[in-house]
Motif scaffolding. Sequence first.
Motif, PDB file in Angstrom:
ATOM      1  N   UNK A   1      -5.847 -15.200  -6.582  1.00  0.00           N
ATOM      2  CA  UNK A   1      -5.897 -15.183  -5.122  1.00  0.00           C
ATOM      3  C   UNK A   1      -4.534 -15.016  -4.483  1.00  0.00           C
ATOM      4  N   UNK A   2      -3.571 -14.586  -5.273  1.00  0.00           N
ATOM      5  CA  UNK A   2      -2.212 -14.425  -4.754  1.00  0.00           C
ATOM      6  C   UNK A   2      -2.078 -13.185  -3.876  1.00  0.00           C
ATOM      7  N   UNK A   3      -2.733 -12.099  -4.261  1.00  0.00           N
ATOM      8  CA  UNK A   3      -2.657 -10.875  -3.477  1.00  0.00           C
ATOM      9  C   UNK A   3      -2.910  -9.652  -4.332  1.00  0.00           C
ATOM     10  N   UNK A   4      -2.877  -8.506  -3.660  1.00  0.00           N
ATOM     11  CA  UNK A   4      -3.164  -7.235  -4.316  1.00  0.00           C
ATOM     12  C   UNK A   4      -2.410  -6.124  -3.582  1.00  0.00           C
ATOM     13  N   UNK A   5      -2.006  -5.108  -4.332  1.00  0.00           N
ATOM     14  CA  UNK A   5      -1.374  -3.951  -3.713  1.00  0.00           C
ATOM     15  C   UNK A   5      -2.437  -2.977  -3.217  1.00  0.00           C
ATOM     16  N   UNK A   6      -2.190  -2.427  -2.037  1.00  0.00           N
ATOM     17  CA  UNK A   6      -3.022  -1.354  -1.500  1.00  0.00           C
ATOM     18  C   UNK A   6      -2.087  -0.239  -1.037  1.00  0.00           C
TER      19      UNK A   6
ATOM     20  N   UNK B   1       6.862  -7.385   2.084  1.00  0.00           N
ATOM     21  CA  UNK B   1       5.434  -7.221   1.810  1.00  0.00           C
ATOM     22  C   UNK B   1       5.059  -5.809   1.363  1.00  0.00           C
ATOM     23  N   UNK B   2       6.052  -4.975   1.025  1.00  0.00           N
ATOM     24  CA  UNK B   2       5.721  -3.613   0.596  1.00  0.00           C
ATOM     25  C   UNK B   2       6.853  -3.025  -0.232  1.00  0.00           C
ATOM     26  N   UNK B   3       6.535  -1.898  -0.842  1.00  0.00           N
ATOM     27  CA  UNK B   3       7.563  -1.144  -1.548  1.00  0.00           C
ATOM     28  C   UNK B   3       7.234   0.339  -1.428  1.00  0.00           C
ATOM     29  N   UNK B   4       8.278   1.152  -1.474  1.00  0.00           N
ATOM     30  CA  UNK B   4       8.125   2.605  -1.419  1.00  0.00           C
ATOM     31  C   UNK B   4       8.463   3.164  -2.801  1.00  0.00           C
ATOM     32  N   UNK B   5       7.614   4.067  -3.273  1.00  0.00           N
ATOM     33  CA  UNK B   5       7.761   4.624  -4.614  1.00  0.00           C
ATOM     34  C   UNK B   5       7.697   6.145  -4.530  1.00  0.00           C
ATOM     35  N   UNK B   6       8.667   6.802  -5.149  1.00  0.00           N
ATOM     36  CA  UNK B   6       8.665   8.256  -5.239  1.00  0.00           C
ATOM     37  C   UNK B   6       8.007   8.636  -6.556  1.00  0.00           C
ATOM     38  N   UNK B   7       7.016   9.523  -6.497  1.00  0.00           N
ATOM     39  CA  UNK B   7       6.314   9.947  -7.709  1.00  0.00           C
ATOM     40  C   UNK B   7       6.229  11.464  -7.749  1.00  0.00           C
ATOM     41  N   UNK B   8       6.513  12.012  -8.931  1.00  0.00           N
ATOM     42  CA  UNK B   8       6.440  13.456  -9.131  1.00  0.00           C
ATOM     43  C   UNK B   8       5.576  13.753 -10.348  1.00  0.00           C
ATOM     44  N   UNK B   9       4.652  14.672 -10.178  1.00  0.00           N
ATOM     45  CA  UNK B   9       3.860  15.156 -11.306  1.00  0.00           C
ATOM     46  C   UNK B   9       4.561  16.412 -11.804  1.00  0.00           C
TER      47      UNK B   9
ATOM     48  N   UNK C   1       3.495  18.262  -8.037  1.00  0.00           N
ATOM     49  CA  UNK C   1       3.157  17.471  -6.849  1.00  0.00           C
ATOM     50  C   UNK C   1       4.274  16.455  -6.652  1.00  0.00           C
ATOM     51  N   UNK C   2       4.649  16.261  -5.406  1.00  0.00           N
ATOM     52  CA  UNK C   2       5.755  15.368  -5.054  1.00  0.00           C
ATOM     53  C   UNK C   2       5.243  14.411  -3.992  1.00  0.00           C
ATOM     54  N   UNK C   3       5.256  13.103  -4.297  1.00  0.00           N
ATOM     55  CA  UNK C   3       4.643  12.123  -3.396  1.00  0.00           C
ATOM     56  C   UNK C   3       5.570  10.949  -3.111  1.00  0.00           C
ATOM     57  N   UNK C   4       5.435  10.421  -1.928  1.00  0.00           N
ATOM     58  CA  UNK C   4       6.060   9.143  -1.557  1.00  0.00           C
ATOM     59  C   UNK C   4       4.916   8.217  -1.173  1.00  0.00           C
ATOM     60  N   UNK C   5       4.839   7.092  -1.885  1.00  0.00           N
ATOM     61  CA  UNK C   5       3.751   6.135  -1.694  1.00  0.00           C
ATOM     62  C   UNK C   5       4.334   4.828  -1.167  1.00  0.00           C
ATOM     63  N   UNK C   6       3.702   4.298  -0.131  1.00  0.00           N
ATOM     64  CA  UNK C   6       4.038   2.954   0.327  1.00  0.00           C
ATOM     65  C   UNK C   6       2.907   2.043  -0.108  1.00  0.00           C
ATOM     66  N   UNK C   7       3.242   1.065  -0.949  1.00  0.00           N
ATOM     67  CA  UNK C   7       2.258   0.091  -1.430  1.00  0.00           C
ATOM     68  C   UNK C   7       2.521  -1.227  -0.709  1.00  0.00           C
ATOM     69  N   UNK C   8       1.492  -1.728  -0.030  1.00  0.00           N
ATOM     70  CA  UNK C   8       1.608  -2.993   0.695  1.00  0.00           C
ATOM     71  C   UNK C   8       0.912  -4.086  -0.105  1.00  0.00           C
ATOM     72  N   UNK C   9       1.500  -5.266  -0.081  1.00  0.00           N
ATOM     73  CA  UNK C   9       0.903  -6.424  -0.736  1.00  0.00           C
ATOM     74  C   UNK C   9       0.082  -7.159   0.306  1.00  0.00           C
ATOM     75  N   UNK C  10      -1.193  -7.380   0.018  1.00  0.00           N
ATOM     76  CA  UNK C  10      -2.095  -7.996   1.004  1.00  0.00           C
ATOM     77  C   UNK C  10      -2.980  -9.040   0.323  1.00  0.00           C
TER      78      UNK C  10
END
Length: 150
Positions: free
Chosen positions: A66-71, A101-109, A117-126
């Motif tokens: 019950x601590x949290x989850x990334x979305x 409460x979040x982090x930004x991640x750069x991802x490249x396929x 594919x070149x992506x920037x993802x923001x994952x929030x902890x909720x």
Amino acid sequence: MSGTVDTPYQGAFLGRVHHFALRVYFEDTDVSGVVYHANYLKYIERARSDMLRAAGIDQRAAIESGEGVYVVAGLDIKYRAPAKLDDDLVVLSEVLEVRAASCAIHQRVMRGTDILADARVTAAFVWEGRPKRQPRAWVEIFRRLTEERD
């Protein structure tokens, strides 16, 4: 590669960048014979989950306690070139920024040296639909990963 033939593949960090290899299967392609655009999201999700595991972050324990989850709170993706059946791909993931409460991640396929594919993802902890501070130990892990970049 460690483990046995019955152990799932795990990516690894090379420096600050996490590498996650995969192959394009028939089910990944559309009628034109290229990877369907939504499947790149699956690839980067798998790579991101593997990156967190490799960094020492136990998402399952956090959910179960019950601590949290990334979305995914934000996603910007650019498709540059198509992947095709049987292509060997690598998803490169790098933590760019960490906040409470979040982090930004750069991802490249990648296929070899080509960015598909070149992506920037923001994952929030909720938890229960509301932002929540990430566990302190996790923030420290992310900070170490971003400091290695500098």
